[in-house]
Design a protein around this motif. Structure first.
Motif, PDB file in Angstrom:
ATOM      1  N   THR A   1     -79.158 -14.070  58.467  1.00  0.00           N
ATOM      2  CA  THR A   1     -78.434 -13.708  59.375  1.00  0.00           C
ATOM      3  C   THR A   1     -77.221 -12.640  59.848  1.00  0.00           C
ATOM      4  O   THR A   1     -77.579 -11.320  59.186  1.00  0.00           O
ATOM      5  CB  THR A   1     -77.158 -14.546  59.281  1.00  0.00           C
ATOM      6  OG1 THR A   1     -75.993 -14.227  58.525  1.00  0.00           O
ATOM      7  CG2 THR A   1     -77.951 -15.931  59.196  1.00  0.00           C
TER       8      THR A   1
ATOM      9  N   CYS B   1     -79.475 -14.090  50.721  1.00  0.00           N
ATOM     10  CA  CYS B   1     -80.297 -15.489  50.218  1.00  0.00           C
ATOM     11  C   CYS B   1     -80.542 -15.118  49.164  1.00  0.00           C
ATOM     12  O   CYS B   1     -81.517 -13.842  49.091  1.00  0.00           O
ATOM     13  CB  CYS B   1     -81.310 -15.750  51.688  1.00  0.00           C
ATOM     14  SG  CYS B   1     -82.170 -17.081  51.294  1.00  0.00           S
TER      15      CYS B   1
ATOM     16  N   GLY C   1     -79.400 -19.015  56.970  1.00  0.00           N
ATOM     17  CA  GLY C   1     -79.833 -19.262  58.121  1.00  0.00           C
ATOM     18  C   GLY C   1     -81.205 -18.391  58.172  1.00  0.00           C
ATOM     19  O   GLY C   1     -81.564 -17.637  57.341  1.00  0.00           O
ATOM     20  N   ASP C   2     -81.657 -17.701  59.212  1.00  0.00           N
ATOM     21  CA  ASP C   2     -83.201 -17.251  59.694  1.00  0.00           C
ATOM     22  C   ASP C   2     -84.374 -17.599  58.677  1.00  0.00           C
ATOM     23  O   ASP C   2     -85.262 -17.245  57.923  1.00  0.00           O
ATOM     24  CB  ASP C   2     -82.880 -15.774  59.094  1.00  0.00           C
ATOM     25  CG  ASP C   2     -82.469 -14.645  59.346  1.00  0.00           C
ATOM     26  OD1 ASP C   2     -82.368 -15.377  60.989  1.00  0.00           O
ATOM     27  OD2 ASP C   2     -81.540 -14.199  59.489  1.00  0.00           O
TER      28      ASP C   2
ATOM     29  N   ILE D   1     -71.657 -22.176  56.094  1.00  0.00           N
ATOM     30  CA  ILE D   1     -72.385 -22.201  57.702  1.00  0.00           C
ATOM     31  C   ILE D   1     -72.664 -20.982  56.452  1.00  0.00           C
ATOM     32  O   ILE D   1     -74.554 -20.583  56.444  1.00  0.00           O
ATOM     33  CB  ILE D   1     -71.996 -22.417  58.787  1.00  0.00           C
ATOM     34  CG1 ILE D   1     -73.443 -22.082  59.853  1.00  0.00           C
ATOM     35  CG2 ILE D   1     -71.440 -20.992  58.991  1.00  0.00           C
ATOM     36  CD1 ILE D   1     -73.866 -23.852  59.594  1.00  0.00           C
ATOM     37  N   ASP D   2     -72.352 -20.568  56.411  1.00  0.00           N
ATOM     38  CA  ASP D   2     -73.529 -18.876  55.954  1.00  0.00           C
ATOM     39  C   ASP D   2     -74.203 -18.977  54.881  1.00  0.00           C
ATOM     40  O   ASP D   2     -74.371 -18.115  54.790  1.00  0.00           O
ATOM     41  CB  ASP D   2     -72.290 -17.218  55.998  1.00  0.00           C
ATOM     42  CG  ASP D   2     -71.213 -17.685  55.104  1.00  0.00           C
ATOM     43  OD1 ASP D   2     -70.833 -18.463  54.580  1.00  0.00           O
ATOM     44  OD2 ASP D   2     -70.887 -16.526  54.536  1.00  0.00           O
TER      45      ASP D   2
ATOM     46  N   GLY E   1     -76.362 -22.357  55.954  1.00  0.00           N
ATOM     47  CA  GLY E   1     -76.995 -23.599  57.519  1.00  0.00           C
ATOM     48  C   GLY E   1     -78.532 -23.678  57.414  1.00  0.00           C
ATOM     49  O   GLY E   1     -79.431 -23.709  58.524  1.00  0.00           O
ATOM     50  N   ALA E   2     -79.646 -22.522  57.131  1.00  0.00           N
ATOM     51  CA  ALA E   2     -81.072 -22.932  56.982  1.00  0.00           C
ATOM     52  C   ALA E   2     -81.572 -24.212  55.829  1.00  0.00           C
ATOM     53  O   ALA E   2     -82.666 -24.953  55.941  1.00  0.00           O
ATOM     54  CB  ALA E   2     -81.931 -21.793  56.544  1.00  0.00           C
TER      55      ALA E   2
END
Length: 67
Positions: free
Chosen positions: A11, A17, A35-36, A61-62, A65-66
């Motif tokens: 993100t 991650c 994310g991503d 969320i960070d 999110g994914a």
């Protein structure tokens, strides 16, 4: 047999991650997929890994999110 890891920044926040895997079984865990998702999946594929688990350290969320 040993544990391997790779950090994949995701993100716009560039949070970490992590991908952890067994170099023998090639089974992997993704930690905090913020994310991503296409980027994370591409990394798993490029390393020849099979996603086995998703681990969340917390639910912001960070980091989740994914999921």
């Amino acid at each position: 047999m040993s544990l391997q890891y790779k950090i994949v920044p995701v993100t716009a926040f560039e949070q970490n991650c992590s991908i952890l895997w067994c170099d023998q079984s090639k089974k992997a865990a993704v930690v905090d997929p913020g994310g991503d998702l296409p980027k994370i999946l591409a990394e798993l594929e490029s390393l020849g890994l099979q996603l086995d688990k998703v681990i969340l350290t917390h639910a912001h969320i960070d980091h989740a999110g994914a999921t």
